[in-house]
Enzyme design. Structure first.
Site, PDB file in Angstrom:
ATOM      1  N   LYS A   1      -4.838 -15.484   3.079  1.00 34.00           N
ATOM      2  CA  LYS A   1      -5.490 -16.778   3.224  1.00 34.00           C
ATOM      3  C   LYS A   1      -4.470 -17.905   3.116  1.00 34.00           C
ATOM      4  O   LYS A   1      -3.406 -17.741   2.512  1.00 34.00           O
ATOM      5  CB  LYS A   1      -6.579 -16.956   2.155  1.00 34.00           C
ATOM      6  CG  LYS A   1      -6.050 -16.880   0.733  1.00 34.00           C
ATOM      7  CD  LYS A   1      -7.156 -16.999  -0.290  1.00 34.00           C
ATOM      8  CE  LYS A   1      -6.600 -16.944  -1.714  1.00 34.00           C
ATOM      9  NZ  LYS A   1      -5.660 -18.035  -2.025  1.00 34.00           N
TER      10      LYS A   1
ATOM     11  N   LYS B   1      -5.511 -16.247  -6.695  1.00 36.85           N
ATOM     12  CA  LYS B   1      -4.230 -16.715  -6.162  1.00 36.85           C
ATOM     13  C   LYS B   1      -4.292 -18.230  -5.908  1.00 36.85           C
ATOM     14  O   LYS B   1      -5.362 -18.803  -5.747  1.00 36.85           O
ATOM     15  CB  LYS B   1      -3.902 -15.979  -4.856  1.00 36.85           C
ATOM     16  CG  LYS B   1      -3.752 -14.473  -5.029  1.00 36.85           C
ATOM     17  CD  LYS B   1      -2.515 -14.114  -5.823  1.00 36.85           C
ATOM     18  CE  LYS B   1      -2.351 -12.608  -6.000  1.00 36.85           C
ATOM     19  NZ  LYS B   1      -3.149 -12.057  -7.088  1.00 36.85           N
ATOM     20  N   ASP B   2      -3.105 -18.843  -5.864  1.00 39.96           N
ATOM     21  CA  ASP B   2      -3.008 -20.288  -5.665  1.00 39.96           C
ATOM     22  C   ASP B   2      -3.716 -20.719  -4.388  1.00 39.96           C
ATOM     23  O   ASP B   2      -3.714 -20.006  -3.387  1.00 39.96           O
ATOM     24  CB  ASP B   2      -1.535 -20.717  -5.578  1.00 39.96           C
ATOM     25  CG  ASP B   2      -0.765 -20.402  -6.844  1.00 39.96           C
ATOM     26  OD1 ASP B   2      -0.429 -19.225  -7.039  1.00 39.96           O
ATOM     27  OD2 ASP B   2      -0.521 -21.328  -7.632  1.00 39.96           O
ATOM     28  N   ARG B   3      -4.294 -21.915  -4.440  1.00 40.32           N
ATOM     29  CA  ARG B   3      -4.926 -22.462  -3.240  1.00 40.32           C
ATOM     30  C   ARG B   3      -3.873 -22.970  -2.262  1.00 40.32           C
ATOM     31  O   ARG B   3      -3.875 -22.598  -1.091  1.00 40.32           O
ATOM     32  CB  ARG B   3      -5.876 -23.605  -3.608  1.00 40.32           C
ATOM     33  CG  ARG B   3      -6.514 -24.262  -2.366  1.00 40.32           C
ATOM     34  CD  ARG B   3      -7.372 -25.458  -2.736  1.00 40.32           C
ATOM     35  NE  ARG B   3      -6.588 -26.562  -3.243  1.00 40.32           N
ATOM     36  CZ  ARG B   3      -5.964 -27.467  -2.476  1.00 40.32           C
ATOM     37  NH1 ARG B   3      -6.011 -27.369  -1.162  1.00 40.32           N
ATOM     38  NH2 ARG B   3      -5.283 -28.455  -3.025  1.00 40.32           N
ATOM     39  N   ARG B   4      -2.971 -23.813  -2.743  1.00 40.48           N
ATOM     40  CA  ARG B   4      -2.017 -24.455  -1.847  1.00 40.48           C
ATOM     41  C   ARG B   4      -0.842 -23.516  -1.564  1.00 40.48           C
ATOM     42  O   ARG B   4       0.210 -23.575  -2.194  1.00 40.48           O
ATOM     43  CB  ARG B   4      -1.523 -25.779  -2.441  1.00 40.48           C
ATOM     44  CG  ARG B   4      -0.729 -26.598  -1.447  1.00 40.48           C
ATOM     45  CD  ARG B   4      -0.401 -27.995  -1.958  1.00 40.48           C
ATOM     46  NE  ARG B   4       0.496 -28.677  -1.064  1.00 40.48           N
ATOM     47  CZ  ARG B   4       0.150 -29.280   0.070  1.00 40.48           C
ATOM     48  NH1 ARG B   4      -1.117 -29.272   0.435  1.00 40.48           N
ATOM     49  NH2 ARG B   4       1.031 -29.891   0.834  1.00 40.48           N
TER      50      ARG B   4
END
Length: 688
Positions: free
Chosen positions: A266, A295-298
């Site tokens: 993603k 997991k991190d968004r950015r």
């Protein structure tokens, strides 16, 4: 030792806590740092999960052909299981079954093929059952399955085989595994029965369990007249694969594990958001998903996930925005939080200033030697001017009105609707009007407002239960993290990071056997103090040292106890026991945990890139490669004559360690978003 006198934390800035205010103060080495931009593009922050086998997770294929063989096998099985077609008797208009032996093969499949297919299924199942229950029980199972009337119809006039009674066990997990096995492989009905009087349990036994042993009874599939047996009339939710299965799935194939495991890749999307999108399309529920960690968004992230009873071909058909799924396989258990070894980070640091390739190289080499202090990063404490640890502190003190105020009062960084809702509540106290304006993604605020409107105005505790439980826990855990950061900085100031000193805590693996029977050998039984003799001889390294996150099961050395008590005293928090009657918000309720003082990144690799366009792509991702259908795809943004310099750096970290803290150590600069935004603007000016 005397108590340490700690300075009060710095006030938070307008847009998120600065590092000093949450205890992030020290460095692990003295190498010269440099300035650079992190997360200019999503592709500058690439995360690949490392599974429990140590394999790095990549999305390499979108192919769902794993289902082709399964579907072919199912069609063949259904033909084998189908009854003979009725035909009309001569001189009558009524259909009647053809007079034929009971073992007459079904149309389009020979008797030899049917027998071979059945034997193949039995052999595969018995091999798996041997691992589950042992060779003796597996031999009994094989004899049972090969009897006519168990998996195939019995000859006309013969007796139905007796059920198979497996060895009794008091281990519920073992018995559950047997039930799951028979349902997954042959759809055979099973139940649990008590042992006969005077019989002894022959299955696995848990010595610490007082539960009575029970036997699993396995019923033949073709038992005559058995309610719920294999020949029962199917209902709407079990229609042989031609219609809908429960929750919108097709009927689940025989002998296929019930969890689909796949890779989710993603970009700029939270893990929870990705699950929400998929579940809405498939009409499943978020709880049907399993995953090892968020997991991190950015960034661009790849991780393994499981989904309960959804076929690969169905998931592969979805047209998903900013994410793709692939690398499908079927497994017997779902993924759970913590089912990973760590994460591999591939980061691009752009617009390097204050350092040449030579000085940056020295900084990377120093990082390899020293590691980084294992601080909880700024994202642990939220992105607003009111830190999550501040709310946690108020909860631990039992300052309920203050908790309401911290969650609902106006703050910088809100969108227009959230800001308006906070203003309404602050000025009028009208919970209904504020709730109507508050955005739906503000789940904590909405939950609190809703119950404030329903509860008595003097009831300050019950409205808190409108906040999701995970969020309430997160507030308290954030304060634990804040305390850990403060303690880590003070430990480094007092003793440096060259060695373990007397009074440090370490995890002694040799202690696990001594207490294994008492508490299953968990980490709490293995932590102890370093002695003066061990400190002098260098028995333990600085990477062995741990610090506690407060709770009822952790221990403190004398010096650590005074340090933690001083931190708590400053904030009015009680370190041990229960500060108030709401036990959920007390350290006496939490178990606590231990965290390594220093983390050393593994698999460090780096290279430099020149570029001209500040927004140029400098790192290839799984999404790029799989969309191009070429594993050798490279980013195209490099320009060897470009004025701008970037560092590409990859490294592996264990779970719960923060890549931003490793970058902070490397660059010797703040990890705050505001600082990197300012660098982005400067980078754009250089390009002009």
């Amino acid at each position: 030792p005397s108590s340490l006198s700690l300075p009060p934390p710095e006030p938070p800035t307008r847009m998120g806590a600065e590092e000093g205010s949450v205890g992030i103060e020290c460095n692990a080495n003295t190498a010269q740092g440099f300035r650079a931009i992190l997360k200019e593009r999503f592709t500058d922050f690439v995360v690949n999960e490392i599974d429990q086998d140590g394999e790095v997770v990549h999305l390499t294929t979108l192919d769902a052909s794993i289902d082709d063989e399964i579907d072919a096998r199912e069609q063949k099985r259904q033909k084998f299981d189908a009854p003979p077609a009725p035909e009309k008797a001569e001189g009558t208009s009524e259909p009647t079954l053809a007079a034929a032996p009971a073992d007459t093969p079904a149309p389009e499949i020979s008797s030899a093929e049917a027998t071979a297919l059945q034997n193949e299924k039995i052999e595969a199942a018995v091999t798996e059952f041997t691992k589950l229950a042992g060779a003796e029980e597996a031999a009994r199972l094989k004899t049972f399955l090969e009897q006519p009337g168990v998996l195939s119809p019995a000859p006309e006039g013969s007796e139905t085989p007796s059920p198979l009674l497996l060895g009794a066990s008091n281990d519920k997990a073992y018995r559950t595994g047997l039930h799951v096995f028979f349902n997954a492989h042959f759809q055979l009905a099973t139940d649990s029965v008590e042992m006969a009087a005077g019989a002894e349990a022959s299955g696995p036994t848990k010595k610490d369990s007082n539960k009575p042993p029970l036997s699993i009874r396995v019923h033949p599939k073709h038992a005559k007249g058995k309610k719920g047996g294999g020949d029962k009339k199917r209902d709407r939710d079990d229609d042989g694969g031609n219609g809908s299965w429960k929750k919108g799935h097709n009927r689940w194939p025989t002998d296929v594990p019930e969890y689909l495991e796949f890779t989710l890749c993603k970009s700029n999307k939270e893990t929870q958001d990705a699950m929400g999108v998929i579940s809405r399309i498939l009409h499943t529920k978020p709880r049907d998903f399993g995953f090892a960690g968020t997991k991190d968004r950015r960034g661009v992230t790849s991780q393994r996930m499981t989904l309960h009873k959804v076929r690969a071909s169905r998931l592969a058909k979805l047209n998903l925005h900013q994410m793709k799924v692939g690398n499908f396989k079927y497994v017997h258990r779902e993924l759970g939080l913590g089912d990973l070894k760590g994460n591999l980070f591939t980061l691009t640091l752009r617009g390097i200033e204050g350092g040449t390739e030579e000085t940056v190289t020295r900084a990377v080499n120093e990082l390899k030697l020293s590691g980084a202090i294992n601080y909880f990063g700024l994202q642990r404490f939220g992105t607003h001017s009111i830190g999550t640890h501040e709310i946690g502190s108020a909860l631990l003190r039992g300052a309920w009105a203050e908790v309401h105020d911290l969650i609902l009062k106006p703050r910088d960084g809100d969108n227009d609707d959230a800001a308006a809702a906070r203003k309404i509540y602050a000025e009028t106290g009208d919970t209904a009007a504020a709730l109507k304006r508050m955005p739906r993604f503000c789940m904590a605020e909405r939950g609190l407002l809703e119950l404030l409107g329903k509860c008595d105005k003097n009831d300050l505790v019950n409205p808190l239960y409108g906040i999701p439980r995970t969020t309430r826990k997160m507030y308290v855990h954030a304060y634990q993290s804040y305390m850990w950061n403060q303690a880590a900085s003070e430990r480094v100031k007092r003793h440096g990071l060259s060695r373990a000193v007397a009074g440090d805590l370490i995890v002694d693996e040799s202690m696990g056997m001594q207490y294994a029977e008492e508490d299953d050998g968990d980490v709490f039984s293995k932590v102890r103090e370093v002695t003066e003799k061990e400190a002098a001889s260098g028995t333990f390294n600085i990477t062995d040292v741990v610090l506690p996150l407060p709770g009822s099961r952790v221990i403190y050395s004398e010096s650590l106890k005074s340090l933690y008590e001083e931190i708590c005293k400053k904030d009015g928090v009680q370190l041990t026991g229960y500060a108030h009657t709401v036990r959920e918000y007390s350290f006496g309720y939490l178990a606590g945990a231990y965290r390594k003082l220093v983390v050393k990144p593994d698999k460090i690799e780096y290279s430099f890139a020149r570029y001209s366009d500040p927004s140029a792509e400098l790192t290839a991702t799984d999404l790029m490669r799989v969309e191009a259908g070429d594993d050798s795809v490279q980013a195209s943004g490099e320009d060897k004559d470009g004025a701008l310099l970037a560092l590409r750096l990859s490294f592996a970290l264990p779970t719960s360690s923060y890549a931003t803290m490793v970058i902070r150590e490397l660059m010797k600069s703040t990890s705050s978003q505001a600082a990197h935004r300012a660098m982005t603007l400067a980078d754009q000016e250089v390009a002009k």
